[in-house]
Design a protein around this motif. Sequence first.
Motif, PDB file in Angstrom:
ATOM      1  N   HIS B 396       0.749  -1.114   0.030  1.00 37.61           N
ATOM      2  CA  HIS B 396       0.073  -0.095   0.077  1.00 37.61           C
ATOM      3  C   HIS B 396       0.863   1.279   0.059  1.00 37.61           C
ATOM      4  O   HIS B 396       1.970   1.092   0.552  1.00 37.61           O
ATOM      5  CB  HIS B 396      -1.113  -0.002   1.275  1.00 37.61           C
ATOM      6  CG  HIS B 396      -1.860  -0.998   1.143  1.00 37.61           C
ATOM      7  ND1 HIS B 396      -1.537  -2.252   1.532  1.00 37.61           N
ATOM      8  CD2 HIS B 396      -3.122  -0.977   0.990  1.00 37.61           C
ATOM      9  CE1 HIS B 396      -2.832  -3.072   1.625  1.00 37.61           C
ATOM     10  NE2 HIS B 396      -3.607  -2.285   1.277  1.00 37.61           N
ATOM     11  N   HIS B 409      -4.976   3.155  13.866  1.00 36.17           N
ATOM     12  CA  HIS B 409      -5.821   2.119  13.137  1.00 36.17           C
ATOM     13  C   HIS B 409      -5.793   2.575  11.780  1.00 36.17           C
ATOM     14  O   HIS B 409      -5.889   3.650  11.191  1.00 36.17           O
ATOM     15  CB  HIS B 409      -7.194   2.308  13.796  1.00 36.17           C
ATOM     16  CG  HIS B 409      -8.452   1.378  13.267  1.00 36.17           C
ATOM     17  ND1 HIS B 409      -8.025   0.241  13.393  1.00 36.17           N
ATOM     18  CD2 HIS B 409      -9.145   1.655  12.322  1.00 36.17           C
ATOM     19  CE1 HIS B 409      -9.122  -0.392  12.682  1.00 36.17           C
ATOM     20  NE2 HIS B 409      -9.846   0.522  12.321  1.00 36.17           N
ATOM     21  N   CYS B 410      -5.732   1.634  10.993  1.00 35.65           N
ATOM     22  CA  CYS B 410      -6.118   1.805   9.381  1.00 35.65           C
ATOM     23  C   CYS B 410      -6.959   0.902   8.692  1.00 35.65           C
ATOM     24  O   CYS B 410      -6.707   0.172   8.318  1.00 35.65           O
ATOM     25  CB  CYS B 410      -4.500   1.108   8.747  1.00 35.65           C
ATOM     26  SG  CYS B 410      -3.375   2.362   8.319  1.00 35.65           S
ATOM     27  N   PRO B 411      -8.036   1.749   8.894  1.00 24.23           N
ATOM     28  CA  PRO B 411      -9.415   1.050   8.307  1.00 24.23           C
ATOM     29  C   PRO B 411      -9.240   1.198   6.778  1.00 24.23           C
ATOM     30  O   PRO B 411      -8.530   1.993   6.190  1.00 24.23           O
ATOM     31  CB  PRO B 411     -10.287   2.037   8.864  1.00 24.23           C
ATOM     32  CG  PRO B 411      -9.870   3.264   9.052  1.00 24.23           C
ATOM     33  CD  PRO B 411      -8.314   3.012   9.245  1.00 24.23           C
ATOM     34  N   THR B 412     -10.232   0.540   5.998  1.00 24.14           N
ATOM     35  CA  THR B 412     -10.169   0.382   4.597  1.00 24.14           C
ATOM     36  C   THR B 412     -10.994   1.464   4.361  1.00 24.14           C
ATOM     37  O   THR B 412     -11.987   1.566   4.887  1.00 24.14           O
ATOM     38  CB  THR B 412     -10.739  -0.944   4.179  1.00 24.14           C
ATOM     39  OG1 THR B 412     -10.147  -2.121   4.758  1.00 24.14           O
ATOM     40  CG2 THR B 412     -10.786  -1.017   2.677  1.00 24.14           C
ATOM     41  N   VAL B 413     -10.394   2.407   3.509  1.00 22.18           N
ATOM     42  CA  VAL B 413     -11.475   3.562   3.229  1.00 22.18           C
ATOM     43  C   VAL B 413     -11.348   3.644   1.547  1.00 22.18           C
ATOM     44  O   VAL B 413     -10.324   3.224   0.778  1.00 22.18           O
ATOM     45  CB  VAL B 413     -10.816   4.919   3.821  1.00 22.18           C
ATOM     46  CG1 VAL B 413     -11.080   4.977   5.240  1.00 22.18           C
ATOM     47  CG2 VAL B 413      -9.441   4.908   3.409  1.00 22.18           C
ATOM     48  N   THR B 414     -12.612   4.231   1.026  1.00 18.96           N
ATOM     49  CA  THR B 414     -12.512   4.356  -0.259  1.00 18.96           C
ATOM     50  C   THR B 414     -12.842   6.029  -0.632  1.00 18.96           C
ATOM     51  O   THR B 414     -13.800   6.516  -0.010  1.00 18.96           O
ATOM     52  CB  THR B 414     -13.588   3.821  -0.949  1.00 18.96           C
ATOM     53  OG1 THR B 414     -13.651   2.345  -0.217  1.00 18.96           O
ATOM     54  CG2 THR B 414     -13.574   3.581  -2.326  1.00 18.96           C
ATOM     55  N   TRP B 415     -11.952   6.678  -1.413  1.00 20.82           N
ATOM     56  CA  TRP B 415     -11.964   7.905  -1.746  1.00 20.82           C
ATOM     57  C   TRP B 415     -12.834   8.045  -3.159  1.00 20.82           C
ATOM     58  O   TRP B 415     -12.817   7.327  -3.913  1.00 20.82           O
ATOM     59  CB  TRP B 415     -10.835   8.759  -1.760  1.00 20.82           C
ATOM     60  CG  TRP B 415      -9.947   8.612  -0.536  1.00 20.82           C
ATOM     61  CD1 TRP B 415      -9.153   7.783  -0.247  1.00 20.82           C
ATOM     62  CD2 TRP B 415      -9.926   9.667   0.413  1.00 20.82           C
ATOM     63  NE1 TRP B 415      -8.414   7.865   1.091  1.00 20.82           N
ATOM     64  CE2 TRP B 415      -9.091   9.129   1.503  1.00 20.82           C
ATOM     65  CE3 TRP B 415     -10.674  10.799   0.609  1.00 20.82           C
ATOM     66  CZ2 TRP B 415      -8.714   9.829   2.669  1.00 20.82           C
ATOM     67  CZ3 TRP B 415     -10.502  11.682   1.979  1.00 20.82           C
ATOM     68  CH2 TRP B 415      -9.377  10.986   2.734  1.00 20.82           C
ATOM     69  N   LYS B 416     -13.763   9.045  -3.145  1.00 23.62           N
ATOM     70  CA  LYS B 416     -14.410   9.120  -4.405  1.00 23.62           C
ATOM     71  C   LYS B 416     -14.853  10.707  -4.716  1.00 23.62           C
ATOM     72  O   LYS B 416     -14.945  11.413  -3.672  1.00 23.62           O
ATOM     73  CB  LYS B 416     -15.762   8.362  -4.219  1.00 23.62           C
ATOM     74  CG  LYS B 416     -16.223   7.781  -5.451  1.00 23.62           C
ATOM     75  CD  LYS B 416     -17.320   6.920  -5.140  1.00 23.62           C
ATOM     76  CE  LYS B 416     -18.512   6.923  -6.134  1.00 23.62           C
ATOM     77  NZ  LYS B 416     -19.641   6.078  -5.777  1.00 23.62           N
TER      78      LYS B 416
END
Lengths: 293, 419
Positions: B396, B409-416
């Motif tokens: 990553h 904490h490293c959450p799964t994020v989606t930018w849009k």
Amino acid sequence: MTEPVRAVAADAAETGSDPPATPTIRIRPHSGLAPLRLREVWEYRELLYFLAWRTIKVRYKQTLLGAAWAILQPVFAMVVFSLIFGRLVGMASDGIPYPLFVYAGLLPWQLFAQSVAESANSLVNNEHLLTKVYFPRFVIPASTILVSLLDFTVAGAVLAGLMGYYGIAPAGAVWAVPLLVLQAVGTALGVGLWLAALNVRYRDIRHVVPFLIQGWLFLTPIVYPSSLVPRGWHLALALNPMTGVVEGFRWALLGTKPELGGALGISAIITLVVLVSGVLCFRRMERTFADLL
Amino acid sequence: MTMSDIAVRVAGLGKRYRLGSRSVGGTAYEAIAAAVRAPLRCFSRTPPPEYIWALKNVTFELRRGEVLGIIGRNGAGKSTLLKVLSRITEPTEGAVDLYGRVSSLLEVGTGFHPELTGRENIFLNGAILGMRRGEIAKKFDEIVAFSEVERFLDTPVKHYSSGMYLRLAFAVAAHLESEIVIADEVLAVGDAAFQKKCLGKVGEVAKAGRTAVLVSHNMGLMHALAQRCLYLRRGEVAAHGEPREVIEQYLSETINPQDANRPTLEGYRRGPSADLPVAITGVWCGEQSRGVQRVAMGAPIAMGVALRVLKELHGANLTITLKNAQGERVVVLFSWDREFSLFLPPGDHVITVRIENLVLAPGRYFADVGVNRSTRSTAYDVIVDFPVFRVDNEGHVIHWLERPWGAVHCPTVTWKTTP
């Protein structure tokens, strides 16, 4: 060293002024003779008292007889010597009853012997202090001598009792007793400092000390009067500083005529030599104590 | 920096020990010693002495009011440095200047005598640490209140519990007045509540503008207290400066996964040393034999703890605290919380725990592991700051997370972007 610093600290707190521009403590590797720093020892005098106080406090904990031991040791030696040398051998004693004669010698001797034995082992016994805290190391052997002085005072009461029992009034020269005590302490400190410092490096010393003290006891005119020693040997006898102390004690308290007379000056000089060399040697070796313990 | 700002100046400091006899040599006195030993020479051929530099070329300056943290592995020279600074041992070369009264605490309770009462020991210990009798008397009530042993003041300390003993010892030390404090890992003694009090006192020292030189293995503490850190590696200064950077460097060097010298547990043990009914003999992530493990971000983390039980355990509690490189707690696990208690007969046992749904930011992680009596907070054995695993970022593009910006904490994020 502590005192002036504290004064500055108080100032700084009150006026908000800066600490001194010159360092209050300088640490440098040393070689050769170290400075004596007697003033620093003086600053730590309270620690000296506390260490002596600790020894005394702890020594008689869980003992039945407590402080009576300070009396019992010299008294027991006196009884044994009186039986063997006074009764069996019939040793001459300069016209003084033998028990009194021998006790007057044993009293300063005990002061000396105990001081030497205790101070010789003092550094090794206080290893945990020496490797964890800074203070002038001299305080440790010096505190053992303070303890011996206390025992000496207690044991001195017995001498007074004995003199009363035999009806012998103190001679006119009682004033000399403090000086003689000083000589005994000075000699003990000198010898003790030598042994204590050497003991840190060579633990053999611990085993040597008992022999040294026992031999020295018989080389000093304690159980015998110096008048018993042939004249030709008197100079050799006077080289022993404790001869001067013991002879002096009997002269000052019991009024015996000092057999050696002027030769006793020599013993005072020897005391001085032992003391000064002991202090210098101790200061010289002091810096390696923490590494060797 | 003006002259008067400086509290401690250390220049080119070096300390050499001779291996074997532990002596420092090369003096006239040494020659006499050699002569004394000479008769024995014919019997034993002594090899030429080997020397080791416990400290070499250490240089730093401390301003007034600054707190310096010294870190490094065991045997790196931290204690030797403190001993030289507190004048217990003399340097072989270099110079130290101290501006102000110094108190050094290389150990709590130095000179305490078991036969003496608490009251007597306060005076004795105070005198040994350089306090005046009057000074001790003035602070006596304060010391007693801090130590929480009022009721036992006239009891010989040999009858004290080890906690009471340590509390009293720390209380005396904490009330020393000096401009410069030198302390070696003595800060955390007693139970958790008292430790907090101790640390509070140390924090006070730092805030009161007193200069301090502290040694600790507790990186969180170093972060909190020190303005500067000095990292010693085999007697030399490996890094010096901002605590965050220096600690980061120290940790990265000591837990490098490629490092064949896997850290042993011993340097991290903080448990009461005597008579443990149980000892922690191993802490690991993944497989026991592999040392510090790399863990993929978001993957489940399996941890193991090996225990050697000497006296049967009736319901002990195991705690594991995971911390990041900044010493912040990330996860705290109490076995008690999951109704998992240890009922173990004497012998060797392995406890494993599997942690899921934990998406840690890339970086190094450390574990505090403790075995506690369940009903009380008393610890049987504690391991602190033991390096266990490293979270990899697995390709990553999140290099920035390795910077200490506080991400845990490293959450799964989606930018849009929506037009």
